[in-house]
Design an enzyme around this catalytic site. Sequence first.
Site, PDB file in Angstrom:
ATOM      1  N   ASN A  50      -0.340   1.853  -7.173  1.00  0.00           N
ATOM      2  CA  ASN A  50      -1.057   0.313  -6.823  1.00  0.00           C
ATOM      3  C   ASN A  50      -0.557  -0.361  -7.406  1.00  0.00           C
ATOM      4  OD1 ASN A  50      -1.607   1.343  -4.351  1.00  0.00           O
ATOM      5  ND2 ASN A  50      -4.091   2.748  -5.210  1.00  0.00           N
ATOM      6  N   HIS A 104      -4.740   8.262 -15.860  1.00  0.00           N
ATOM      7  CA  HIS A 104      -4.514   7.220 -15.584  1.00  0.00           C
ATOM      8  C   HIS A 104      -4.342   5.762 -16.297  1.00  0.00           C
ATOM      9  CE1 HIS A 104      -3.332   5.025 -11.051  1.00  0.00           C
ATOM     10  NE2 HIS A 104      -4.257   4.603 -10.975  1.00  0.00           N
ATOM     11  N   ASN A 115      -5.672  -1.352  -9.907  1.00  0.00           N
ATOM     12  CA  ASN A 115      -5.539  -1.845  -8.414  1.00  0.00           C
ATOM     13  C   ASN A 115      -4.725  -3.481  -8.301  1.00  0.00           C
ATOM     14  OD1 ASN A 115      -5.223   0.621  -8.385  1.00  0.00           O
ATOM     15  ND2 ASN A 115      -6.762   0.859  -7.254  1.00  0.00           N
TER      16      ASN A 115
END
Length: 229
Positions: A163, A51, A115
């Site tokens: 996101n 990520h 996010n």
Amino acid sequence: MSRFAESAFYHLLTIVRDSVPTLVIMLPLMSSIPHYLIVGLGNITHPGTRHSVGHLIIDTLAARFGVRMELDRRIFCWEGTKELDIYGGSEGKSLPRSLANRAKFTFIKPKPLMNISGLAVALSLKKHIRPPSSSHLIVIHDSLSHRPLSASPKAGGSAEGHNGVRSIIQALGGNANFRRIRVGIGKGSGDVAAYVLGRLSAEERGFWAVEGLDLVWRQIEAMAANSPG
């Protein structure tokens, strides 16, 4: 040049400046070079994970070009800027060195979690790009929809379920007209959250340090060379 001639020259320059102020104001703008914001998304709390591959790529680009990254607490980002020659032509093809263009790049790593990173990116854009223009924003982020060891450019459009990209679009008032480089991490199996927060493999880390970094930079060069403004 004699003292008299030098005095006359500066007197004439003062007359021109005072009588045609717009000309003097415009000259620096005419000589300016394009400026691009290169943002790598990730989670500071989870370095080295799938990520956070955007952060990894920004760190590696900064190291390659000798860019010092420093935290600006006003915009919640680590940043570093450098002017570089770009050799990217259409479709990512390299140009001869004699045809290189000069551009300024500011590399950005948002500090907030992925996010909610949109505000930091919007503040960075406002700080560095005058006037702020999303066409000079390039975002590097992980993508479950692309195979590992790949990078896919994208111009505008939806967040595709990411996101971090969604947060940026919201912070820009719904403006999705910025370019992205989607770094493939694959889908894996099992829980998606656990997978994206898993560590990059040694093969992936090595790839994004050399061949993958070359690939990403060629895509950045092509985007800068074909920027609409």
